[in-house]
Design a protein around this motif. Structure first.
Motif, mmCIF file in Angstrom:
data_model
loop_
_atom_site.group_PDB
_atom_site.id
_atom_site.type_symbol
_atom_site.label_atom_id
_atom_site.label_comp_id
_atom_site.label_asym_id
_atom_site.label_seq_id
_atom_site.Cartn_x
_atom_site.Cartn_y
_atom_site.Cartn_z
ATOM 1 N N ILE A 53 0.844 -1.198 0.000
ATOM 2 C CA ILE A 53 0.000 0.000 0.000
ATOM 3 C C ILE A 53 0.877 1.246 0.000
ATOM 4 O O ILE A 53 0.700 2.158 -0.810
ATOM 5 C CB ILE A 53 -0.946 0.003 1.226
ATOM 6 N N TRP A 54 1.836 1.290 0.917
ATOM 7 C CA TRP A 54 2.717 2.447 1.009
ATOM 8 C C TRP A 54 3.537 2.619 -0.259
ATOM 9 O O TRP A 54 3.705 3.729 -0.756
ATOM 10 C CB TRP A 54 3.635 2.302 2.231
ATOM 11 N N LEU A 55 4.046 1.526 -0.798
ATOM 12 C CA LEU A 55 4.865 1.585 -2.010
ATOM 13 C C LEU A 55 4.060 2.125 -3.191
ATOM 14 O O LEU A 55 4.540 2.975 -3.945
ATOM 15 C CB LEU A 55 5.415 0.187 -2.336
ATOM 16 N N THR A 56 2.827 1.686 -3.331
ATOM 17 C CA THR A 56 1.988 2.111 -4.448
ATOM 18 C C THR A 56 1.617 3.592 -4.354
ATOM 19 O O THR A 56 1.782 4.346 -5.322
ATOM 20 C CB THR A 56 0.705 1.263 -4.492
ATOM 21 N N VAL A 57 1.132 4.017 -3.209
ATOM 22 C CA VAL A 57 0.676 5.401 -3.068
ATOM 23 C C VAL A 57 1.861 6.368 -3.114
ATOM 24 O O VAL A 57 1.806 7.406 -3.787
ATOM 25 C CB VAL A 57 -0.154 5.571 -1.772
ATOM 26 N N LEU A 58 2.940 6.023 -2.431
ATOM 27 C CA LEU A 58 4.122 6.881 -2.449
ATOM 28 C C LEU A 58 4.755 6.913 -3.841
ATOM 29 O O LEU A 58 5.219 7.946 -4.302
ATOM 30 C CB LEU A 58 5.134 6.379 -1.413
ATOM 31 N N GLY A 59 4.734 5.766 -4.534
ATOM 32 C CA GLY A 59 5.252 5.717 -5.902
ATOM 33 C C GLY A 59 4.434 6.570 -6.856
ATOM 34 O O GLY A 59 4.976 7.233 -7.743
ATOM 35 N N ALA A 60 3.121 6.594 -6.665
ATOM 36 C CA ALA A 60 2.266 7.440 -7.506
ATOM 37 C C ALA A 60 2.582 8.917 -7.291
ATOM 38 O O ALA A 60 2.647 9.696 -8.251
ATOM 39 C CB ALA A 60 0.793 7.168 -7.207
ATOM 40 N N ALA A 61 2.803 9.307 -6.039
ATOM 41 C CA ALA A 61 3.163 10.703 -5.752
ATOM 42 C C ALA A 61 4.522 11.039 -6.364
ATOM 43 O O ALA A 61 4.715 12.115 -6.923
ATOM 44 C CB ALA A 61 3.181 10.953 -4.250
ATOM 45 N N TYR A 62 5.457 10.106 -6.267
ATOM 46 C CA TYR A 62 6.795 10.330 -6.819
ATOM 47 C C TYR A 62 6.751 10.495 -8.338
ATOM 48 O O TYR A 62 7.343 11.424 -8.892
ATOM 49 C CB TYR A 62 7.708 9.169 -6.441
ATOM 50 N N ILE A 63 6.031 9.627 -9.002
ATOM 51 C CA ILE A 63 5.914 9.702 -10.461
ATOM 52 C C ILE A 63 5.212 10.987 -10.875
ATOM 53 O O ILE A 63 5.554 11.596 -11.883
ATOM 54 C CB ILE A 63 5.178 8.463 -11.024
ATOM 55 N N GLY A 65 5.525 13.808 -9.460
ATOM 56 C CA GLY A 65 6.541 14.850 -9.398
ATOM 57 C C GLY A 65 7.538 14.786 -10.531
ATOM 58 O O GLY A 65 8.107 15.795 -10.937
ATOM 59 N N GLN A 66 7.762 13.591 -11.068
ATOM 60 C CA GLN A 66 8.734 13.423 -12.143
ATOM 61 C C GLN A 66 8.205 13.893 -13.496
ATOM 62 O O GLN A 66 8.970 14.297 -14.350
ATOM 63 C CB GLN A 66 9.160 11.949 -12.259
ATOM 64 N N ARG A 67 6.918 13.788 -13.708
ATOM 65 C CA ARG A 67 6.244 14.208 -14.940
ATOM 66 C C ARG A 67 6.614 13.392 -16.171
ATOM 67 O O ARG A 67 6.066 13.603 -17.227
ATOM 68 C CB ARG A 67 6.494 15.697 -15.245
ATOM 69 N N GLU A 68 7.570 12.501 -16.078
ATOM 70 C CA GLU A 68 7.951 11.727 -17.260
ATOM 71 C C GLU A 68 7.450 10.294 -17.191
ATOM 72 O O GLU A 68 7.378 9.619 -18.187
ATOM 73 C CB GLU A 68 9.479 11.714 -17.405
ATOM 74 N N GLY A 69 7.129 9.817 -16.015
ATOM 75 C CA GLY A 69 6.783 8.418 -15.856
ATOM 76 C C GLY A 69 5.306 8.118 -15.933
ATOM 77 O O GLY A 69 4.912 6.973 -16.043
ATOM 78 N N HIS A 70 4.477 9.150 -15.865
ATOM 79 C CA HIS A 70 3.038 8.927 -15.896
ATOM 80 C C HIS A 70 2.586 8.498 -17.282
ATOM 81 O O HIS A 70 3.026 9.043 -18.292
ATOM 82 C CB HIS A 70 2.287 10.206 -15.508
ATOM 83 N N LEU A 71 1.699 7.528 -17.291
ATOM 84 C CA LEU A 71 1.087 7.107 -18.534
ATOM 85 C C LEU A 71 0.115 8.190 -18.982
ATOM 86 O O LEU A 71 -0.748 8.621 -18.216
ATOM 87 C CB LEU A 71 0.329 5.794 -18.324
ATOM 88 N N SER A 72 0.300 8.670 -20.182
ATOM 89 C CA SER A 72 -0.612 9.696 -20.681
ATOM 90 C C SER A 72 -0.705 9.603 -22.196
ATOM 91 O O SER A 72 0.189 9.089 -22.858
ATOM 92 C CB SER A 72 -0.126 11.092 -20.289
ATOM 93 N N MET A 73 -1.815 10.105 -22.696
ATOM 94 C CA MET A 73 -2.010 10.177 -24.136
ATOM 95 C C MET A 73 -1.816 11.630 -24.528
ATOM 96 O O MET A 73 -2.701 12.448 -24.324
ATOM 97 C CB MET A 73 -3.406 9.690 -24.501
ATOM 98 N N GLY A 140 -1.182 12.959 -0.777
ATOM 99 C CA GLY A 140 -2.043 13.991 -1.357
ATOM 100 C C GLY A 140 -1.408 15.358 -1.242
ATOM 101 O O GLY A 140 -1.404 16.146 -2.193
ATOM 102 N N LEU A 141 -0.836 15.652 -0.086
ATOM 103 C CA LEU A 141 -0.134 16.925 0.093
ATOM 104 C C LEU A 141 1.093 17.014 -0.814
ATOM 105 O O LEU A 141 1.399 18.074 -1.359
ATOM 106 C CB LEU A 141 0.264 17.099 1.557
ATOM 107 N N ILE A 142 1.787 15.905 -0.968
ATOM 108 C CA ILE A 142 2.961 15.884 -1.854
ATOM 109 C C ILE A 142 2.539 16.161 -3.289
ATOM 110 O O ILE A 142 3.190 16.930 -4.009
ATOM 111 C CB ILE A 142 3.715 14.546 -1.725
ATOM 112 N N ILE A 143 1.448 15.534 -3.727
ATOM 113 C CA ILE A 143 0.962 15.742 -5.094
ATOM 114 C C ILE A 143 0.547 17.205 -5.289
ATOM 115 O O ILE A 143 0.817 17.802 -6.337
ATOM 116 C CB ILE A 143 -0.198 14.778 -5.422
#
Length: 162
Positions: A53-63, A65-73, A140-143
């Motif tokens: 749980i922690w790895l998934t939610v924290l990883g989503a916030a990290y990605i 912030g990176q702006r390059e790792g998010h899946l997007s169209m 959420g605050l990090i995002i």
């Protein structure tokens, strides 16, 4: 703001590596205890679930912030003129911040509050579940911070990230 962004990224990276390492060790120990020792440890499955749980939610916030790792169209976005791309990115960041505030900070904060108030404990580790769920409003605050950071970059005409 740039310094805070870098420090936050490095801290999250370190936490992700630590959590993933603990998760791997936990699962390896679970397999060894089950098949070699013949008796499964009582805490390993619960610890694996909580660390995932922690790895998934924290990883989503990290990605985020990176702006390059998010899946997007972004096919249509890249076809827009540069000025309209900036405006569209600003709108996207605003919606992400609103989502993080409403769902993760407010909703997650309520979840943490309720589970702590009710005194819910995990069965094997006897950890208050509010502590497990606390990662949701924190991320959420990090995002929100990352969204504000990216909006600020969007307004800077000298920055070429987008």
């Amino acid at each position: 703001m740039q310094t805070t962004y870098k420090i936050l990224n490095k801290t999250i990276e370190g936490m992700l590596v630590l959590i993933f390492s603990l998760l791997v060790l936990d699962v390896v120990w679970q397999v060894i205890s089950r098949y070699v020792v013949g008796q499964s440890s009582s805490f390993t499955e619960e610890f694996a679930r909580f660390s995932l749980i922690w790895l998934t939610v924290l990883g989503a916030a990290y990605i985020n912030g990176q702006r390059e790792g998010h899946l997007s169209m972004d096919f249509l976005l890249t076809k827009l003129p540069q000025k309209r791309q900036h405006k569209r990115n600003k709108v996207i960041q605003i919606f992400m911040a609103i989502f993080a505030l409403g769902v993760m900070v407010i909703g997650g904060g309520n979840l943490v509050y309720i589970t702590l108030k009710l005194g819910q404990l995990s069965p094997a580790l006897l950890v208050p579940l509010g502590f497990v769920y606390a990662i949701v409003p924190i991320c959420g605050l990090i995002i929100i911070f990352f969204s504000i950071y990216h909006i600020k970059i969007t307004f800077n005409p000298n920055h070429n990230e987008y």
